[in-house]
Write a protein that holds these residues in place. Sequence first.
Motif, PDB file in Angstrom:
ATOM      1  N   PRO B  12       0.714  -1.395   0.003  1.00 16.80           N
ATOM      2  CA  PRO B  12      -0.100  -0.127  -0.021  1.00 16.80           C
ATOM      3  C   PRO B  12       0.729   1.044   0.047  1.00 16.80           C
ATOM      4  O   PRO B  12       1.746   1.226   0.840  1.00 16.80           O
ATOM      5  CB  PRO B  12      -0.768  -0.032   1.118  1.00 16.80           C
ATOM      6  CG  PRO B  12       0.084  -1.119   2.088  1.00 16.80           C
ATOM      7  CD  PRO B  12       0.740  -2.019   1.294  1.00 16.80           C
ATOM      8  N   ASN B  13       0.670   2.045  -0.988  1.00 20.30           N
ATOM      9  CA  ASN B  13       1.385   3.317  -0.897  1.00 20.30           C
ATOM     10  C   ASN B  13       1.097   4.231  -0.028  1.00 20.30           C
ATOM     11  O   ASN B  13       0.056   5.017  -0.125  1.00 20.30           O
ATOM     12  CB  ASN B  13       1.437   3.786  -2.621  1.00 20.30           C
ATOM     13  CG  ASN B  13       2.209   4.862  -2.917  1.00 20.30           C
ATOM     14  OD1 ASN B  13       3.112   5.221  -1.950  1.00 20.30           O
ATOM     15  ND2 ASN B  13       2.617   4.857  -4.189  1.00 20.30           N
ATOM     16  N   SER B  14       1.574   4.535   0.984  1.00 19.29           N
ATOM     17  CA  SER B  14       1.128   5.313   2.079  1.00 19.29           C
ATOM     18  C   SER B  14       0.780   6.602   1.637  1.00 19.29           C
ATOM     19  O   SER B  14       1.813   7.257   1.028  1.00 19.29           O
ATOM     20  CB  SER B  14       2.168   5.314   3.605  1.00 19.29           C
ATOM     21  OG  SER B  14       3.373   5.590   3.051  1.00 19.29           O
ATOM     22  N   SER B  16      -1.154   7.555  -0.489  1.00 23.12           N
ATOM     23  CA  SER B  16      -1.717   7.613  -1.756  1.00 23.12           C
ATOM     24  C   SER B  16      -3.103   8.264  -1.840  1.00 23.12           C
ATOM     25  O   SER B  16      -3.593   8.735  -2.811  1.00 23.12           O
ATOM     26  CB  SER B  16      -1.509   6.230  -2.517  1.00 23.12           C
ATOM     27  OG  SER B  16      -2.601   5.380  -1.773  1.00 23.12           O
ATOM     28  N   ALA B  17      -4.014   8.024  -0.858  1.00 22.88           N
ATOM     29  CA  ALA B  17      -5.475   8.462  -0.843  1.00 22.88           C
ATOM     30  C   ALA B  17      -5.423   9.759  -0.725  1.00 22.88           C
ATOM     31  O   ALA B  17      -6.194  10.523  -1.377  1.00 22.88           O
ATOM     32  CB  ALA B  17      -5.982   7.670   0.403  1.00 22.88           C
ATOM     33  N   THR B  18      -4.544  10.315   0.202  1.00 25.85           N
ATOM     34  CA  THR B  18      -4.675  11.963   0.098  1.00 25.85           C
ATOM     35  C   THR B  18      -4.283  12.369  -1.088  1.00 25.85           C
ATOM     36  O   THR B  18      -4.729  13.416  -1.461  1.00 25.85           O
ATOM     37  CB  THR B  18      -3.608  12.362   1.142  1.00 25.85           C
ATOM     38  OG1 THR B  18      -2.431  11.716   1.229  1.00 25.85           O
ATOM     39  CG2 THR B  18      -4.310  12.235   2.547  1.00 25.85           C
ATOM     40  N   ARG B  19      -3.275  11.800  -1.918  1.00 21.29           N
ATOM     41  CA  ARG B  19      -2.964  12.125  -3.256  1.00 21.29           C
ATOM     42  C   ARG B  19      -4.287  12.150  -4.078  1.00 21.29           C
ATOM     43  O   ARG B  19      -4.491  13.355  -4.847  1.00 21.29           O
ATOM     44  CB  ARG B  19      -2.167  11.403  -4.003  1.00 21.29           C
ATOM     45  CG  ARG B  19      -1.808  11.520  -5.376  1.00 21.29           C
ATOM     46  CD  ARG B  19      -0.555  10.613  -5.656  1.00 21.29           C
ATOM     47  NE  ARG B  19      -0.649   9.231  -5.462  1.00 21.29           N
ATOM     48  CZ  ARG B  19      -0.919   8.596  -6.748  1.00 21.29           C
ATOM     49  NH1 ARG B  19      -1.217   9.083  -7.897  1.00 21.29           N
ATOM     50  NH2 ARG B  19      -1.147   7.090  -6.620  1.00 21.29           N
ATOM     51  N   PHE B  20      -4.985  11.237  -4.234  1.00 16.07           N
ATOM     52  CA  PHE B  20      -6.265  11.555  -4.800  1.00 16.07           C
ATOM     53  C   PHE B  20      -7.529  12.400  -4.330  1.00 16.07           C
ATOM     54  O   PHE B  20      -8.036  12.730  -4.832  1.00 16.07           O
ATOM     55  CB  PHE B  20      -6.948   9.999  -5.034  1.00 16.07           C
ATOM     56  CG  PHE B  20      -6.259   8.990  -5.931  1.00 16.07           C
ATOM     57  CD1 PHE B  20      -6.005   9.504  -7.331  1.00 16.07           C
ATOM     58  CD2 PHE B  20      -5.506   8.053  -5.208  1.00 16.07           C
ATOM     59  CE1 PHE B  20      -5.398   8.579  -8.144  1.00 16.07           C
ATOM     60  CE2 PHE B  20      -4.551   7.305  -6.207  1.00 16.07           C
ATOM     61  CZ  PHE B  20      -4.471   7.516  -7.623  1.00 16.07           C
ATOM     62  N   GLU B  21      -7.529  12.313  -2.753  1.00 16.66           N
ATOM     63  CA  GLU B  21      -8.493  12.949  -2.296  1.00 16.66           C
ATOM     64  C   GLU B  21      -8.022  14.768  -2.287  1.00 16.66           C
ATOM     65  O   GLU B  21      -9.089  15.471  -2.379  1.00 16.66           O
ATOM     66  CB  GLU B  21      -8.574  12.745  -0.921  1.00 16.66           C
ATOM     67  CG  GLU B  21      -9.414  11.318  -0.897  1.00 16.66           C
ATOM     68  CD  GLU B  21      -9.815  11.143   0.520  1.00 16.66           C
ATOM     69  OE1 GLU B  21      -8.910  10.932   1.386  1.00 16.66           O
ATOM     70  OE2 GLU B  21     -10.903  10.511   1.001  1.00 16.66           O
ATOM     71  N   ASN B  23      -6.858  16.169  -4.746  1.00 18.44           N
ATOM     72  CA  ASN B  23      -6.873  16.497  -6.365  1.00 18.44           C
ATOM     73  C   ASN B  23      -8.234  16.754  -6.555  1.00 18.44           C
ATOM     74  O   ASN B  23      -9.219  15.584  -6.434  1.00 18.44           O
ATOM     75  CB  ASN B  23      -6.174  15.508  -7.071  1.00 18.44           C
ATOM     76  CG  ASN B  23      -6.011  15.982  -8.812  1.00 18.44           C
ATOM     77  OD1 ASN B  23      -7.028  16.696  -9.138  1.00 18.44           O
ATOM     78  ND2 ASN B  23      -4.958  15.609  -9.247  1.00 18.44           N
ATOM     79  N   ALA B  25      -9.651  16.886  -9.240  1.00 21.30           N
ATOM     80  CA  ALA B  25     -10.336  16.050 -10.422  1.00 21.30           C
ATOM     81  C   ALA B  25     -10.529  14.645  -9.950  1.00 21.30           C
ATOM     82  O   ALA B  25     -11.408  13.845 -10.598  1.00 21.30           O
ATOM     83  CB  ALA B  25      -9.212  16.019 -11.502  1.00 21.30           C
ATOM     84  N   THR B  26      -9.980  14.281  -9.058  1.00 19.73           N
ATOM     85  CA  THR B  26     -10.016  12.739  -8.581  1.00 19.73           C
ATOM     86  C   THR B  26     -10.640  12.736  -7.305  1.00 19.73           C
ATOM     87  O   THR B  26     -10.925  11.359  -6.914  1.00 19.73           O
ATOM     88  CB  THR B  26      -8.726  11.998  -8.404  1.00 19.73           C
ATOM     89  OG1 THR B  26      -7.767  12.861  -7.598  1.00 19.73           O
ATOM     90  CG2 THR B  26      -8.041  11.945  -9.714  1.00 19.73           C
ATOM     91  N   ARG B  27     -11.337  13.769  -6.778  1.00 24.31           N
ATOM     92  CA  ARG B  27     -11.965  13.790  -5.489  1.00 24.31           C
ATOM     93  C   ARG B  27     -13.414  13.410  -5.706  1.00 24.31           C
ATOM     94  O   ARG B  27     -14.085  14.012  -6.773  1.00 24.31           O
ATOM     95  CB  ARG B  27     -11.835  15.020  -4.729  1.00 24.31           C
ATOM     96  CG  ARG B  27     -12.438  14.899  -3.469  1.00 24.31           C
ATOM     97  CD  ARG B  27     -11.990  15.986  -2.479  1.00 24.31           C
ATOM     98  NE  ARG B  27     -12.291  17.270  -2.907  1.00 24.31           N
ATOM     99  CZ  ARG B  27     -11.853  18.472  -2.530  1.00 24.31           C
ATOM    100  NH1 ARG B  27     -10.761  18.537  -1.909  1.00 24.31           N
ATOM    101  NH2 ARG B  27     -12.230  19.480  -3.145  1.00 24.31           N
ATOM    102  N   ASP B  28     -13.880  12.407  -5.099  1.00 26.33           N
ATOM    103  CA  ASP B  28     -15.378  11.913  -5.287  1.00 26.33           C
ATOM    104  C   ASP B  28     -16.137  12.829  -3.992  1.00 26.33           C
ATOM    105  O   ASP B  28     -15.694  13.353  -3.356  1.00 26.33           O
ATOM    106  CB  ASP B  28     -15.359  10.418  -5.070  1.00 26.33           C
ATOM    107  CG  ASP B  28     -14.847   9.512  -5.900  1.00 26.33           C
ATOM    108  OD1 ASP B  28     -14.863  10.083  -7.247  1.00 26.33           O
ATOM    109  OD2 ASP B  28     -14.264   8.744  -5.507  1.00 26.33           O
TER     110      ASP B  28
END
Lengths: 278, 300
Positions: B12-14, B16-21, B23, B25-28
């Motif tokens: 698990p890329n520690s 990584s979730a915050t990277r998507f959250e 952004n 464009a990638t935040r749900d």
Amino acid sequence: MAYAHARRVLPGFGLSLGFTLAYLSLIVLIPLSAVFIKSAGMGWQAFLDAATGPRVVASYKLSFGTSLLAAAINVVFGLLLAWGLVRYTFPGKKLVDALIDLPFALPTAVAGIALTAIYAKNGWVGQLFEPFGIKIAFTPIGILIALIFIGLPFIVRTVQPILEDLDAEFEEAAASLGATRLQTFRRVVFPTLLPALLTGFALAFARAVGEYGSVIFIAGNIPFVSEITPLMIITKLEQYDYEGATAVASVMLIVSFLLLLVINGLQAWTSRRTGREA
Amino acid sequence: MAGAVAARLGAPNSGSATRFEANLATRDLPWVKYAVLGLGLAYFALFLLLPLIAVFVEAFRKGWNAYIAALTEPDALSAIRLTLLAAAISVPLNLIFGVAAAWSIAKFDFPGKHLLITFIDLPFSVSPVVAGLIYVLIFGAQGWIGPWLSAHDIKVIFAVPGIVLATIFVTFPFVARELIPLMQAQGRDEEEAAVTLGASGLQTFWRVTLPNIKWALLYGVILCNARAMGEFGAVSVVSGHIRGETNTMPLHVEILYNEYQFAAAFAVASLLALLALVTLAVKTYIEWRASQVAPEEKTS
């Protein structure tokens, strides 16, 4: 090739390859060939009678049907779990991530008796369904539950790395071009994930078709109703019907080989689509 | 290079979730996030977590004394001994095979390499029941060399050798499949340099190759061991279920369960569940190590 041979500096080629081939042949290839040699010696009619008897055909339908359904359900929820693990932060995430592999590490017999205890009519979950007249353990639904258990990590673990590698750029581009999140998912993200989802589906299906330990406790094993194909092999063996057992086993082996080909093809497609080693 | 190892191990890329959250464009949307997590985690709890908890709850249903008694009765002890023996033979053999196979495949070129890799993976796609059956067809009373064996009073099927063979078969690919892709990715340069500088083959392996592959090796070994100790289907076909003689722990669990000794069955099962948890913990630690090592090696 000739060039590589000419500059072979490392020692141990003959020894390591020789041992590899000998061990592979002794443990895997020669024993597996026994199934086909024994089947070939039976004669076509005897083989057909053993491999396509009504009780055996009922077990094929049950094994393939429940395996397909379990893999399909796992694709949906496995994708949700992989998405949650990659895209979001939530408390206990590391623990959930580690426990996803539980079905790989937990002996199948242990999983089998635990699932039976939970889904039997007086179990934690089974008693919730009992008032509605729905029986889970000792019916094909029980088999489905066991196959869902053992198949889940295959989907999560094939989709998760692809999701992690997915660059945000594509979704940024889609968003800046005015796509909604749903459109972006359908048109941009999902096509990238599709080969991995199918690979996970095929892996889970292949495992489920041959699964024995986690299923037999919860299945009830009623002829024509809840007898899986691996159990048919055991039943025939216990009746000293070695030919019958071998015929059914060779059908299962052929299915396994075909699935292996399909999975190899899907993995090649995944790595072409994502530029990642599968 | 080593980054590929970490990714292959599924580390698990520690963060990584915050990277998507973080952004846009990638935040749900929040409701999407809670719906996905709610459904996914409920599914996880229902199908994975609940069975694990059930094992321990059922094991202690009749109290601590009954639990200890179930684990220390002679049949249970003999099952534990046989399980340890089967693992003690099959894991080292498959470890040696895995290293030899990976060495020949990763360090040399020869035709048919792809086919060889496919063959090595074969035991994973064979049903455990079929894995047991193939040894019955060879060593059983009506098998190829069954008559010769019985003439010389050697028992393989319904005896310990059959159990060991079936265990070797089902755990066959574990070490090899961890090492082959890693050693292929690492290439041959380091070993070739060592040999050119005068190191012997064995020195090269111990000093150069082994340090590079030790985590993947350990990873393969613990998964191999978990499967060896937990195998049920294949062993069940060749064992004959002779109490105190050819019962492994999973088979002992089955017998107790079928005799309605549920608390005892779950007590023995809880030992196996504990083994699974330790396996997962070590696995998670190795993945964490691999993800820690990866960035260092990238900069060097």
